[in-house]
Design an enzyme around this catalytic site. Structure first.
Site, mmCIF file in Angstrom:
data_model
loop_
_atom_site.group_PDB
_atom_site.id
_atom_site.type_symbol
_atom_site.label_atom_id
_atom_site.label_comp_id
_atom_site.label_asym_id
_atom_site.label_seq_id
_atom_site.Cartn_x
_atom_site.Cartn_y
_atom_site.Cartn_z
ATOM 1 N N ALA A 56 0.854 -1.178 -0.045
ATOM 2 C CA ALA A 56 -0.293 0.195 0.025
ATOM 3 C C ALA A 56 0.897 1.315 -0.116
ATOM 4 O O ALA A 56 0.481 2.350 -0.673
ATOM 5 C CB ALA A 56 -0.832 -0.375 1.390
ATOM 6 N N GLN A 210 4.384 -13.142 -1.082
ATOM 7 C CA GLN A 210 4.980 -12.229 -0.604
ATOM 8 C C GLN A 210 5.803 -12.462 0.223
ATOM 9 O O GLN A 210 6.912 -12.009 0.439
ATOM 10 C CB GLN A 210 4.378 -10.773 -0.292
ATOM 11 C CG GLN A 210 4.040 -10.394 -1.552
ATOM 12 C CD GLN A 210 1.890 -10.686 -2.194
ATOM 13 O OE1 GLN A 210 1.898 -12.199 -2.074
ATOM 14 N NE2 GLN A 210 1.460 -10.323 -3.011
ATOM 15 N N ASP A 251 -4.321 -2.400 3.156
ATOM 16 C CA ASP A 251 -4.139 -1.974 2.312
ATOM 17 C C ASP A 251 -4.809 -0.841 2.161
ATOM 18 O O ASP A 251 -5.643 -0.030 1.142
ATOM 19 C CB ASP A 251 -4.115 -2.658 1.119
ATOM 20 C CG ASP A 251 -3.221 -3.625 0.866
ATOM 21 O OD1 ASP A 251 -2.178 -3.288 0.489
ATOM 22 O OD2 ASP A 251 -3.312 -4.804 1.317
ATOM 23 N N LYS A 262 -4.396 -8.954 2.236
ATOM 24 C CA LYS A 262 -3.822 -9.821 1.185
ATOM 25 C C LYS A 262 -4.932 -10.827 1.999
ATOM 26 O O LYS A 262 -5.778 -10.898 3.023
ATOM 27 C CB LYS A 262 -2.136 -10.130 1.638
ATOM 28 C CG LYS A 262 -2.245 -11.032 0.782
ATOM 29 C CD LYS A 262 -2.898 -10.886 -1.223
ATOM 30 C CE LYS A 262 -2.126 -9.427 -1.290
ATOM 31 N NZ LYS A 262 -2.427 -8.716 -2.796
#
Ligand code: MRU
Length: 371
Positions: A56, A210, A251, A262
């Site tokens: 973000a 990630q 985010d 996520k």
């Protein structure tokens, strides 16, 4: 953050040409460290959409620099043409990814700053200083999130008489997702730097991994003990007392306390609630949405290409290889985010301090947003 002993931010202006923005291309990490030049708005938009950069805060900072590049290239034959081009470029950048609110926030901040001054040269100068201010603030706010959040880890460490504190995190809300420090990782880095023994359970975070690729790499660069786990392991660890707290990023967090993060975060929050494990979310104020009330109904959830689910990439004999994981014809769906309702969040860690994930808690820290 240091990489092999050298300090980096995740985005900066080239030292040799200040019309060029440089980023770390996160796609080949952790196997290759590649710096990429961005010279026009299409390149910036592609870097955001195709996730050369992500997270973000960094999405917001990149959009901020993107608007500086937009101003550099806008036609200077008339103010109307200049502004029209800026408007077009703003739309292109804002359409790249829908969930992280920092993107729209940064673009609108740039447009407002440029509207305050007259003349092309002044507008370009303001766009440059605003892009740098967005990046500097992001780094500073993350540093402060670390300062506030470390107290939570310190308390648990004291309660455990100095035994290692086990923290679970999901995705990458680390240095790579921001300009520096990260949000979920900032308290962890601060605790480690203070000599508090910590260990991080790193969710791999399918489909783009990630956690396995990025969080594991940056924790390793900082020397923080960590273990990568498959996405479904967290609940089991919590049932067996092996997780002291969860810290994630976000985010978009609504002023009512609902948290978009996520995909998979919601399931970790449910497991944490069931096991009395505190669940914290770190965020800078640029990630608050001050308009929407109901996270599940109102936050736009990005759906990405199914190939990210069907294929997996990794290092193979010195090269990066992508291989098919599923039957070729099986359809797949790729929701990139989910919403964790405020009731499952123990507290938010912001640059101004720690607050309850509720309208009252958030407005207590940001009273100027009450109107
Ligand atoms: O799709 P990404 O990698 O851009 O996802 C955003 C995130 O980095 C995570 O959701 C993170 O936990 C939020 S904090 C930046």
């Amino acid at each position: 953050m240091n990489v092999d002993g050298k300090h980096y931010r995740t985005i900066w202006l080239s030292e040799t040409d200040e019309r060029v923005v440089q980023i770390i291309d996160q796609r080949p990490l952790p196997h290759q460290f590649i710096i990429e030049d961005l010279t026009n708005v299409s390149e910036v938009a592609r870097a955001i959409k195709d996730m050369h950069i992500r997270g973000a805060g960094l999405v917001g900072a990149t959009a901020g620099y993107g608007m500086f590049i937009a101003a550099l290239h806008a036609p200077q034959n008339s103010p109307i043409a200049f502004n029209a081009q800026l408007g077009e470029d703003a739309k292109i950048l804002m359409a790249t990814r829908p969930t992280a609110v920092n993107l729209e926030w940064a673009v609108k901040r740039q447009l407002a700053a440029m509207a305050e001054v007259d003349g092309f040269a002044k507008k370009i100068q303001v766009a440059k200083t605003t892009a740098q201010a967005i990046a500097d603030e992001d780094a500073e706010f993350c540093r402060r999130i670390g300062e506030h959040g470390v107290s939570l880890i310190e308390q648990i460490s004291q309660r455990k008489s100095g035994e290692t504190v086990n923290i679970l995190t999901h995705c990458n809300a680390g240095w790579l997702a921001f300009v520096d420090y990260g949000t979920a990782t900032a308290p962890v880095y601060a605790a480690h730097d203070k000599g508090i023994p910590v260990h991080v359970w790193v969710d791999e975070t399918r489909p783009r991994n990630q956690g396995a690729r990025l969080t594991a790499w940056e924790l390793g660069q900082h020397g923080v003990p960590h273990t990568v786990i498959a996405d479904n392991v967290g609940g089991h660890l919590m049932q067996h007392g092996q997780v002291d707290l969860v810290i994630t990023g976000t985010d978009r967090t609504l002023y009512t306390g609902d948290v978009a993060n996520k995909i998979g975060t919601y399931l970790k929050a449910l497991a944490a609630k069931d096991n009395d494990v505190p669940f914290y979310v770190g965020l800078p104020s640029s990630t608050f949405d001050w308009e929407k009330r109901d996270g599940i109904k109102e936050i736009p959830i990005e759906q990405r290409d199914a190939t990210e689910v069907k294929y997996i990439a990794g290092a193979h004999e010195g090269d990066t290889k992508t291989v098919l994981l599923t039957p070729e014809d099986s359809p797949a769906v790729n929701y990139a985010f989910d919403v964790t309702p405020a009731r499952l969040v123990t507290a938010l860690i912001t640059e101004r301090g720690i607050c309850e994930a509720s309208e009252a808690g958030i407005m207590g820290l940001y009273p100027e947003k009450r109107s």
